[in-house]
Design an enzyme around this catalytic site. Sequence first.
Site, mmCIF file in Angstrom:
data_model
loop_
_atom_site.group_PDB
_atom_site.id
_atom_site.type_symbol
_atom_site.label_atom_id
_atom_site.label_comp_id
_atom_site.label_asym_id
_atom_site.label_seq_id
_atom_site.Cartn_x
_atom_site.Cartn_y
_atom_site.Cartn_z
ATOM 1 C CD GLU A 8 0.333 7.754 3.532
ATOM 2 O OE1 GLU A 8 0.740 6.594 3.625
ATOM 3 O OE2 GLU A 8 -0.418 8.140 2.613
ATOM 4 C CG ASP A 104 1.684 8.079 0.380
ATOM 5 O OD1 ASP A 104 2.186 9.210 0.522
ATOM 6 O OD2 ASP A 104 2.179 7.051 0.884
ATOM 7 C CG ASP A 106 -1.605 4.687 -2.193
ATOM 8 O OD1 ASP A 106 -2.112 5.356 -1.268
ATOM 9 O OD2 ASP A 106 -0.531 4.072 -2.069
ATOM 10 C CE1 TYR A 329 7.679 6.046 2.637
ATOM 11 C CE2 TYR A 329 7.063 5.110 0.513
ATOM 12 C CZ TYR A 329 6.855 5.238 1.877
ATOM 13 O OH TYR A 329 5.828 4.552 2.468
#
Length: 756
Positions: A8, A104, A106, A329
Amino acid sequence: MTTLYIAEKPELAKAIVAGISTSSTNRNGYIECNDGTLVTWCYGHLFEFVAPEKINPEYSKWTLNSLPMSLMPVPIQPSKSGSQQANIIKGLLKKSNYVINAGDNDAAGQRLVDEVLEYNNYKGRTGRILVSDLSPTAVRKAVTKIRPNSEFQDLSMSELGRSIFDYIYGMNLSRVCTLVAQDLGYDGILSIGRVQTAILGLVVKRYRANKKHVKTPFYDVFAIFNVNGQEYRFKLAPSKDLIDKFPDNFDDKNRIIDQQFANQIGSFINSQGTGEITSTDHKISKIQPPLPFSLSSLQREASRVYGIAIDKTLELTQNLREKHHLITYNRTDCSYLPTEHHQLAPTLLATINKLVPSLQSVIPYTDPSIKGKAFNDKKIEAHHAIEPTESNKANINDLTEDERKIYELICRKYTALFLPPAENAVSKVELAIGNFLFKASRTQEIKKGWKVIFNKDGDITNEEDDDACEDADNDNGTGDLTKLIQGQIVNIDSTALKQGLTSPPALYTMDTLLQDMNNAGKYVEDTRLREILLERDKDSAQNGGIGTPATQAGIIANLYSRNFIKNDKKNVVPSVIGEELHDALPSFAVKVDLTAYWQEQMLMLSKGTFGIEQFQERVDKFVNSAVYNIKENGLNIKSVNRVHYSCPQCQSKLRFMSKHKFWSCSNYPECTSSFPDIAGRPDLNAKPKAKADKTEHDCPKCKKHKLGMRKSDKGFVWYGCTGYPNCKASFTLDNGEFKPLEFKKSSQKKRTTKKK
């Protein structure tokens, strides 16, 4: 066989390379490992929905006649910023037969890479790797657990459904509300969005509850007695049976609101003469340090402590991460750290000791061996909490004042993890007098522990302090509760009645608004839908939340820029137009229930109850109904004071075009009348612009329409396509040849001031 990982973000791509390869070569937009494995990355979403006007040219103009817009199925295209990387990935896919989705962990991360594969019509084998910790050890472990990408299609479809609904709903509702409002004289854009208008709904509801609140008295009944010269005051705790028997005498917080009823209870207690201590509980409560920051909790803390706007906090954390390399992050919704990161504690504490002077005095008292609840792999999905990074070259003087403030907040939370717990002595005692129960409690701090480093700028956010002092309103007299013994009989000396006044719900601050956005499920009125929304977030830091840490700041900033909400000192309140928009919209548009309802639809889509085509049909039906309702019934916006002017040609209302400062007929394109603005009104007597003389020459650009000849006030002759605005070509005639006309933009010379 060539394997391609699509991460990502670049950071994850580099971590994957470090975990799977001993050597590698950097290429243009990707990395090639020594075994031939390729690792590339996205920069977030590389694709976007195609704009309405590119789907249908009619939509280039905002008109009521073109609404609702028919946009299904919505095509995607590479975004302007992502097109270069999208082309690089397209080339890599052609020579790869095994692609691993490294988005990611999710729904958004799953969809982000899946749309790359779908756009390029990739038909090869696909896998899915779940990486939440960027350490090489964690990556190597994740590589051994790669699963088929098809196992995650439910997540991908759910996110696709969410993005489709938000796009179709926002595009159509924003246009219809704006156009209807402009016909009423409103000068601006009424931006409508599923999350945005729900936030507006929260702010309006809280504001009105605060302003409409009428303070009403309530009464606490106290039993007073003495033991060994010490006075004790125990407060009545009404039983459920008492409340059920006399419901009209209590408010929704089980407080007595009838003074006569309270006096009767006091008289009865006095008549009893004695009471019995039925329960004693004395303990030392250890309060563990708060969890590290997620982006949302950091934004709240920065707003509360320093008054820093949430979008500014996002920007500052971005600088700390990308420019200074001082934190991990930042756009995370998690407050937990990987178990493996515990071993970094000595190094990170040394970095903090070097860079944060205010914490230098406490670092020697930290214990890196402490491993509290913050280190929990099971609580981490896409990203872990924000934590400091090791830095040997960083200089605190390179940071701006606000960057230092944010960095110190992050370091302070991290340092607290390795300090002793705070300790309170907590006593709770119950007293029975007849059938009535009275209670007293007291909490006394005996060790500050980790709290010592939070004294400078105020305590931590309240909800993270699970063992905070209880029952602060209790008036227990001066007696030592630890001296009372279970079974002890005491003589009641008297009773007392204490009157209080109800308080209105507090107006939102940015801190509390963010808190409610992340816990918005409690505001869903439909019980069934509320459970669906809460179930979605059962393993998340949110609890039926609306918006994500990455989007919340932008959504709130949009509400401010549209003048729907404003600041009243430190409070967030609605503007007049914000309240009127709230009241004018259909009720579903300003409720969290809308998110819950479409969460249910997305859940059915992800489970295969119906396909994407049926889902799109449901979206169209819902949005079309909303648009037709507004077109038919209008918007009840009363704050617009502009005088309405009628078009001399067709008698329709004139609309002020604020961007270009002129008045246009609302019946456009059927009526093309327009008038210049003079001091806020249309100059209806202005000489109309001369129409172009139509020639027999075809437009060299579109070849569909004829050219029209125009003449400026200064006598300059030029030719424009009569197909305007679909064709905006213009030309000059030079020696019998039409040449494109270039309009030079006026430039203002920079003024320079000489230093004296």
